[in-house]
Enzyme design. Structure first.
Site, PDB file in Angstrom:
ATOM      1  N   SER A 123       0.866  -1.275  -0.146  1.00  0.00           N
ATOM      2  CA  SER A 123       0.071  -0.108  -0.046  1.00  0.00           C
ATOM      3  C   SER A 123       0.886   1.164  -0.018  1.00  0.00           C
ATOM      4  CB  SER A 123      -0.726   0.090   1.274  1.00  0.00           C
ATOM      5  OG  SER A 123      -0.141  -0.203   2.433  1.00  0.00           O
TER       6      SER A 123
ATOM      7  N   HIS B 209      -5.892  -3.931  -1.203  1.00  0.00           N
ATOM      8  CA  HIS B 209      -5.684  -2.897  -2.474  1.00  0.00           C
ATOM      9  C   HIS B 209      -5.385  -3.452  -3.758  1.00  0.00           C
ATOM     10  CE1 HIS B 209      -4.703   0.646   0.158  1.00  0.00           C
ATOM     11  NE2 HIS B 209      -4.335  -0.135   0.769  1.00  0.00           N
TER      12      HIS B 209
ATOM     13  N   LYS C 253     -12.492  -0.466   0.637  1.00  0.00           N
ATOM     14  CA  LYS C 253     -11.795  -0.007  -0.222  1.00  0.00           C
ATOM     15  C   LYS C 253     -12.372   0.052  -1.657  1.00  0.00           C
ATOM     16  CE  LYS C 253      -7.241  -0.165   2.208  1.00  0.00           C
ATOM     17  NZ  LYS C 253      -7.017  -0.999   3.018  1.00  0.00           N
TER      18      LYS C 253
HETATM   19  C1  LIG Z   1      -6.909  -1.640   4.417  1.00  0.00           C
HETATM   20  C2  LIG Z   1      -6.001  -2.862   4.554  1.00  0.00           C
HETATM   21  C3  LIG Z   1      -6.476  -3.668   5.693  1.00  0.00           C
HETATM   22  C4  LIG Z   1      -7.442  -3.220   6.736  1.00  0.00           C
HETATM   23  O1  LIG Z   1      -8.855  -3.385   6.140  1.00  0.00           O
HETATM   24  P1  LIG Z   1     -10.251  -3.135   7.026  1.00  0.00           P
HETATM   25  O2  LIG Z   1     -10.964  -3.694   6.182  1.00  0.00           O
HETATM   26  O3  LIG Z   1     -10.028  -1.516   6.705  1.00  0.00           O
HETATM   27  O4  LIG Z   1      -9.719  -3.420   8.455  1.00  0.00           O
HETATM   28  C5  LIG Z   1      -5.720  -4.968   5.681  1.00  0.00           C
HETATM   29  N1  LIG Z   1      -4.774  -5.465   4.966  1.00  0.00           N
HETATM   30  C6  LIG Z   1      -4.351  -4.520   3.833  1.00  0.00           C
HETATM   31  C7  LIG Z   1      -3.457  -5.086   2.962  1.00  0.00           C
HETATM   32  C8  LIG Z   1      -4.909  -3.421   3.762  1.00  0.00           C
HETATM   33  O5  LIG Z   1      -4.415  -2.392   2.877  1.00  0.00           O
END
Ligand SMILES: *Cc1c(COP(=O)(O)O)cnc(C)c1O
Length: 391
Positions: free
Chosen positions: A183, A211, A242
């Site tokens: 990310s 992501h 996301k």
């Molecule tokens: C954003 C993210 C998470 C967390 O996701 P949430 O549903 O917001 O808890 C976990 N792993 C990765 C790689 C992320 O980018």
């Protein structure tokens, strides 16, 4: 007692501020979108949401959520196994499995919970977890909760992974864990090589598609699509927070026995509330939408290619990216914050990232492209960077 502790915290907070590492929250007064308004009254173009497919304010999803509140209520007031499972939860689990080409899915309140609850129920001190050093914090925490032997390999470094796999032959079962897209840099895990090494050294693979899902691959099905590994990866985790509408919720999808064991033993599943019906219903609609049409995925890919092309042409120091993340490197934490503030004055909302989110001396501005961005908005962003950084 609190007086001493209060002073300790105040000193620490002051030190964080002086180092330029203090994170302020800006307040948005509109729905999440490519164009938003802040509580200061300023209209800005948003380049820091994970709203990759532009679905966060999608009218069809809002409609689906409202309809579900009418038919299924507001909240569940229960964990799944007591009385927190509706038909909608089961339908969503199936929709996710169909989307990724997996056998079964288990929902969580967040991907943070999915990652926090995936290792400990499956592996013991007899086993090994081999983890990329740039994996998300939730994977790192999840691994900490598990008694398996830990091996780390440098980011996407396949020679190092092979070294660690050789050492891990001492253990009973081996699980390689990686983010699909990292990310902070936007690079993609080399899943083809990871899979090859897993075969060679008798290991299983887990990939966190948070992501990459909705973003990477021709139809956005993530790195397993990009590398033609559909159905071959034992464990995939991901988020509904996301590209997939941006509300909240996480999942683990993969081999059915793994999912079955998680339903029995995964602590964030057993001890935390079910996702609300409106989220499940809207997510079901969302998977239908992005399966029936590839328009949003195509637009995201076109927008990303255009934006990164323009930024490279302008001569900015950009991390190699294969996703919708474009990291503009500034290295200095204070500079990154200053540049982000100046860009905001220009109507471009981006965030400066510094330690501890990225390594010391690696501060940057992360630009995230969305299918919702217009060509004009992308041009505005490039022009603002040129003005602020004097290119
Ligand atoms: C954003 C993210 C998470 C967390 O996701 P949430 O549903 O917001 O808890 C976990 N792993 C990765 C790689 C992320 O980018």
């Amino acid at each position: 007692m609190y007086n001493d502790f209060q002073k300790h915290l105040t000193d620490e907070l002051t030190a964080i501020k002086e180092a330029g590492l203090y994170k302020e929250e800006r307040i948005i007064v509109t729905p999440q979108s490519s164009g938003i308004k802040l509580n200061t009254g300023k209209d800005v173009v948003n380049f820091c949401a994970n709203n990759y497919l532009g679905l966060a304010d999608n009218p069809e999803l809002i409609e689906a959520a409202k309809a579900a509140m009418a038919t299924h209520g507001y909240g569940m007031s229960s964990v799944r196994f007591i009385c927190g499972t509706q038909d909608l939860h089961k339908q969503l689990e199936k929709a996710i499995a169909d989307y990724f080409g997996t056998e079964d899915t288990i929902l969580y309140a967040a991907c943070f919970d999915a990652n926090g609850g995936v290792f400990e129920p499956l592996l013991t001190e007899q086993d090994a977890i081999i983890s990329d050093t740039l994996n998300h914090a939730s994977i790192i925490d999840g691994v900490r909760l598990c008694k398996a032997q830990r091996y780390r390999y440098a980011n996407a470094d396949m020679e190092d992974l092979e070294e660690q796999l050789k050492k891990a032959q001492a253990q009973r079962f081996r699980l390689i864990v990686t983010d699909g897209v990292f990310s902070m840099d936007g690079n993609v895990a080399p899943m083809d090589k990871i899979y090859e090494l897993a075969q060679k050294y008798n290991a299983m693979v887990m990939v966190d598609e948070s992501h990459s899902a909705g973003v990477v691959g021709k139809t956005g099905r993530g790195v397993t699509e990009q590398y033609d590994l559909r159905g071959k990866i034992e464990i995939i985790t991901g988020t509904l927070g996301k590209a997939f509408g941006g509300a909240v919720g996480g999942f683990t999808t993969g081999k059915k026995e793994i999912i079955a064991m998680l339903r029995q033993r995964s602590r964030p599943y057993l001890f935390s509330n079910s996702i609300p019906p409106m989220i499940a219903a809207a997510a079901i609609r969302m998977f239908k939408m992005i399966t029936e049409s590839n328009e949003l995925q195509d637009r995201l890919h076109a927008n990303t290619e255009y934006f990164v092309g323009q930024m490279k042409a302008a001569g900015f120091d950009i991390k190699p990216t294969q996703s919708a993340i474009c990291a503009v490197m500034l290295y200095d934490a204070k500079l990154a914050q200053e540049v982000a503030a100046k860009l905001l004055d220009e109507g471009i909302y981006v965030t400066g990232f510094s330690y501890p989110v990225v390594p010391q001396g690696q501060a940057r501005i992360r630009v995230q492209v969305s299918a919702a961005h217009t060509r004009e908005q992308l041009d505005l962003c490039v022009a603002a960077f040129k003005k602020v950084l004097g290119k």
